[in-house]
Design a protein around this motif. Sequence first.
Motif, short mmCIF file in Angstrom:
data_model
loop_
_atom_site.label_atom_id
_atom_site.label_comp_id
_atom_site.label_asym_id
_atom_site.label_seq_id
_atom_site.Cartn_x
_atom_site.Cartn_y
_atom_site.Cartn_z
N ALA A 1 -2.67 -2.60 -9.94
CA ALA A 1 -3.50 -2.94 -9.48
C ALA A 1 -3.07 -3.66 -7.90
O ALA A 1 -3.61 -3.43 -7.05
CB ALA A 1 -4.59 -4.03 -9.99
N GLU B 1 -2.11 -0.83 -5.70
CA GLU B 1 -3.10 0.15 -5.06
C GLU B 1 -3.62 -0.73 -3.96
O GLU B 1 -4.14 -0.19 -3.11
CB GLU B 1 -4.06 0.43 -6.12
CG GLU B 1 -3.66 1.20 -7.27
CD GLU B 1 -3.20 2.76 -6.51
OE1 GLU B 1 -3.86 3.27 -5.71
OE2 GLU B 1 -2.36 3.29 -7.24
N THR B 2 -3.81 -2.12 -4.04
CA THR B 2 -4.36 -2.91 -3.04
C THR B 2 -3.60 -3.43 -1.89
O THR B 2 -4.05 -3.13 -0.69
CB THR B 2 -5.09 -4.12 -3.61
OG1 THR B 2 -6.09 -3.72 -4.71
CG2 THR B 2 -5.87 -5.22 -2.72
N THR C 1 -7.35 -0.19 -14.23
CA THR C 1 -7.02 -0.73 -12.76
C THR C 1 -8.16 -0.70 -11.76
O THR C 1 -8.12 -1.62 -11.03
CB THR C 1 -5.97 0.61 -12.46
OG1 THR C 1 -5.06 0.72 -13.38
CG2 THR C 1 -5.25 0.36 -11.06
N CYS D 1 -8.69 -3.92 -9.55
CA CYS D 1 -8.57 -3.78 -8.31
C CYS D 1 -9.95 -4.47 -7.43
O CYS D 1 -9.66 -5.22 -6.47
CB CYS D 1 -8.62 -2.48 -7.65
SG CYS D 1 -6.96 -1.68 -7.69
N GLN D 2 -10.87 -4.66 -8.21
CA GLN D 2 -12.15 -5.10 -7.84
C GLN D 2 -12.05 -6.49 -7.48
O GLN D 2 -12.48 -7.32 -6.86
CB GLN D 2 -13.18 -4.92 -8.64
CG GLN D 2 -13.78 -3.21 -8.80
CD GLN D 2 -13.38 -2.61 -7.65
OE1 GLN D 2 -14.22 -2.87 -6.53
NE2 GLN D 2 -12.41 -1.58 -7.71
N ASN E 1 -9.19 -8.05 -6.63
CA ASN E 1 -8.55 -8.28 -5.45
C ASN E 1 -9.39 -7.99 -4.21
O ASN E 1 -9.44 -8.59 -3.28
CB ASN E 1 -7.40 -6.94 -5.28
CG ASN E 1 -6.27 -7.09 -6.33
OD1 ASN E 1 -6.05 -8.13 -7.12
ND2 ASN E 1 -5.77 -5.99 -6.66
N ASN E 2 -10.33 -7.05 -4.34
CA ASN E 2 -11.51 -6.70 -3.40
C ASN E 2 -12.29 -7.88 -3.06
O ASN E 2 -12.59 -8.14 -1.86
CB ASN E 2 -12.24 -5.59 -3.52
CG ASN E 2 -11.64 -4.23 -3.61
OD1 ASN E 2 -10.61 -4.13 -3.03
ND2 ASN E 2 -11.99 -3.31 -4.49
N GLN F 1 -2.79 -11.91 -11.29
CA GLN F 1 -2.82 -10.44 -11.99
C GLN F 1 -1.92 -10.80 -13.09
O GLN F 1 -0.50 -10.34 -13.12
CB GLN F 1 -2.85 -9.26 -11.51
CG GLN F 1 -3.59 -8.83 -10.28
CD GLN F 1 -4.97 -8.23 -10.84
OE1 GLN F 1 -4.99 -7.91 -11.94
NE2 GLN F 1 -5.83 -8.29 -10.04
N LEU G 1 -8.65 5.84 -8.06
CA LEU G 1 -9.20 4.94 -9.19
C LEU G 1 -9.59 5.56 -10.18
O LEU G 1 -9.47 5.02 -11.57
CB LEU G 1 -9.41 3.65 -8.72
CG LEU G 1 -9.02 2.87 -7.59
CD1 LEU G 1 -9.47 1.40 -7.62
CD2 LEU G 1 -7.57 2.38 -8.30
N LYS H 1 -10.24 -0.42 -2.45
CA LYS H 1 -10.41 0.62 -3.33
C LYS H 1 -11.47 0.54 -4.23
O LYS H 1 -11.53 -0.54 -4.83
CB LYS H 1 -9.17 0.96 -3.95
CG LYS H 1 -8.14 1.84 -2.97
CD LYS H 1 -6.84 2.49 -3.84
CE LYS H 1 -5.78 3.31 -3.02
NZ LYS H 1 -5.09 4.11 -3.65
#
Length: 821
Positions: free
Chosen positions: A179, A182-183, A340, A344-345, A347-348, A365, A609, A632
Amino acid sequence: MDRIADIWGTRTPHAIDTPWPVRIDTHLDPALGAGDVDRWVQAGCVLCSNGCAVDIAVKDGEMVGVRGRGVDLVNHGRLGPKGLYGSWNWSRSGDRLTRPLVREGGQLVETDWDTAMGRVVENSQRLLEEKGPLSHGFYTTGQLFLEEYYALAVLGKAGVGTPHMDGNTRLCTATAGAALKETFGSDGQPGSYADIESAQAIFLYGHNMAETQTVLWMRVLDRLHGPDRPAIVCMDPRLTPVAREADVHLAVRPGTNQAAMNALIREVIHRGWVDEEYVAAHTIMFDELAQIVEPYTPQHAGEICDVDPADLERAAEVFGTTDRVLSTVLQGFYQSNQATAASCQVNNLHLLRGMLGRPGAGILQMNGQPTAQNTRETGADGDMSGFRNWGNPAHIEQLAELWNVEPEVIPHWAPPTHASQLFRYVEEGSIEFFWISGTNPVVSMPDSGRIRRALAGEQTFVVVQDVFLTETARLADVVLPAAGWGEKTGTMTNVNRTVHLCDKAVEPPGEAKPDLDIFLDYARRMGFTDRDGAPLLTWTSPEEVFEAWKECTRGRPCDYTGLSYDRLRGGSGIPWPVNDEHPDGTQRLYEDGVFPTETDYAETYGQDLLTGASVSEQEHRAMNPAGRAMLKGAPYVPAHEEPDDEYPLRLTTGRTVYHFHTRTKTARAEQLRKAAPEAWVELSVADAGDLGIAEGDLVRVESRRGAIEVPARIGQGRTGVVFVPFHFGYWDEDRSGPDGRARAANELTLTSWDPVSRQPQVKNASVRVTRVSAGTGPSPAPTTTASAPAPGIEVPATVGGPEAGVDEQVDAHEPPTLGGE
């Protein structure tokens, strides 16, 4: 104080933006006093991922207790029950492995090191000559030291040349790393534990912090008991101690985290809480994310997750209207459906609100193990050392120069092999040499019956390196006795990037050796060389490996070049990066809003994702991230296995506060063993009533893969969901598998993994539960935790008794400072 009954100890409340007071926790052998201790030796606790600093008490050459280090940034002197009782008591156990074992006539018998290593090397060399490096696989742990992982990574990648390397960190922390990559373009936690002191709200996503990181929860409790109490939002299907403190408890149906996260993001966007200036300057892909989450109204997500839409709205409001939010994420997300994507959400949300890089506004995380961060940094999990991109030829060239080998020697033609695939290759016999170090996959991997059969077969030569004869070690062809914590020297890095030095306190028993020495011995006997014909691994001590590792990190996100053993002795641990720019370490990443997403620098080009499809270098370059984070997203999709008429209940697994992993150490501490002596299954009041099950009844829990029979706890979880702790296997019954009544949770779980992180989805399975017989008393589940009985169920309280006494001393001295002594 009885720290079995009172898990978190005495409160030291304080106000927002004020230091967390120091409290020194000490536990010694009851027969000894502080004046009887010969010396105290600096170390870090390895029984959860918090990474608490400790001093080991030594008397007559034995470990006899521990105390927290008050000067340390991480724990300010505190220790949890596992650290107090479980960190050292196992070292006195009479069943330690003290000599190598080899299999003769189907039985493991003692031998000498030359004989044992001779068999290892003979099989390894033969297979390399006949079949090549793809015949070899390595599976390690999250509890060794950095130096040991780095040696393993180099011998595996540049010596053997195999991509078949992973660790049991795949079960606990793979999604955390995925995660973050990806971010943000690279692994590495943006936040700090110190953000708890400044947070106005704390969101815990699938994270029962009260039981998994007890000292971190003490830190939260001291804020909750002080003025300026932060709001708590908890997403967890169980009524955990965290949920009991929560202002909003989102008890989502297991497997639906992504739908809930999409709803939270949609609310933040729709209600105008986005920091548009920050998003425009520091992120890409906002429009795509907004389009993905648009269908997930609170009403729609509430139906999917079976939660009140008003609770989703309230949680979004707390996030959207609070200036400083700290988010923590753990296994409730990582081991579940769309791991993941859901992580990631988190992070978003922080990127949308511009909440990174300042006190109280951070992301953790979390990891599940104490040195999981080191497996990812060094590449012992199969990734490339120093957070390098396996798909970037320039990064492979850098490693080739560091190790003085040809680039083509280093396996980079495809992604590293993840754990579930490793065991599939063992099962089918394409991996014929398999080395397992410091972990017990027969109990910890999903669908454990399948893992047992694979390791017991004759198609693969199995080497196990461990401290005790675990269920996995009993199936090996060669067992190598390893030194444990306190019996060797090395460094460890915790969740918030803090590096600690652990000095050797006592000698290992018998002929047991440090894991580093075993790896170096294997490399020497194998004759691994560099391109000049010199030995590939020339190191003779942990400090030499650490110095080499520093060069591997130079210029990378996890820069250790400003650290040394001398700097790490006597004071606090120090968080990386530590270099000329940050000589005293770095509390928080991304204060400037610049992220390591440049195509030529990033650790990954990324993946889709939803499907896990890889993004190519050209596609990544075309996106032109240019130091901006990636927003993402992914739609919600149901889990692979959903309840049906045959298996109508949802199974979730997890930890209890008193044990770690497969209890190899914690069950050898009397206080912890008594607190949670046996496995159990938790049922809701409604489900128990429908099934005619009472507290303590012996029940059969059955999935499509296997069954267990354990006592029932009538608990306070949500209807339709059953919980089983995953710690309990069979070693303490002197067997490797369920010859009689099975009790290991992973007899039930399925082989399914997240498409991006490849982390097994052990929190998603369907089961049925039937009553076998009446109980002889209440279940062995603790009453102090999320496993507490439902109101009206009379169960004796979990206590530790006089032997669980702990000294606590609140210290008025100033708390530690970053990089300080």
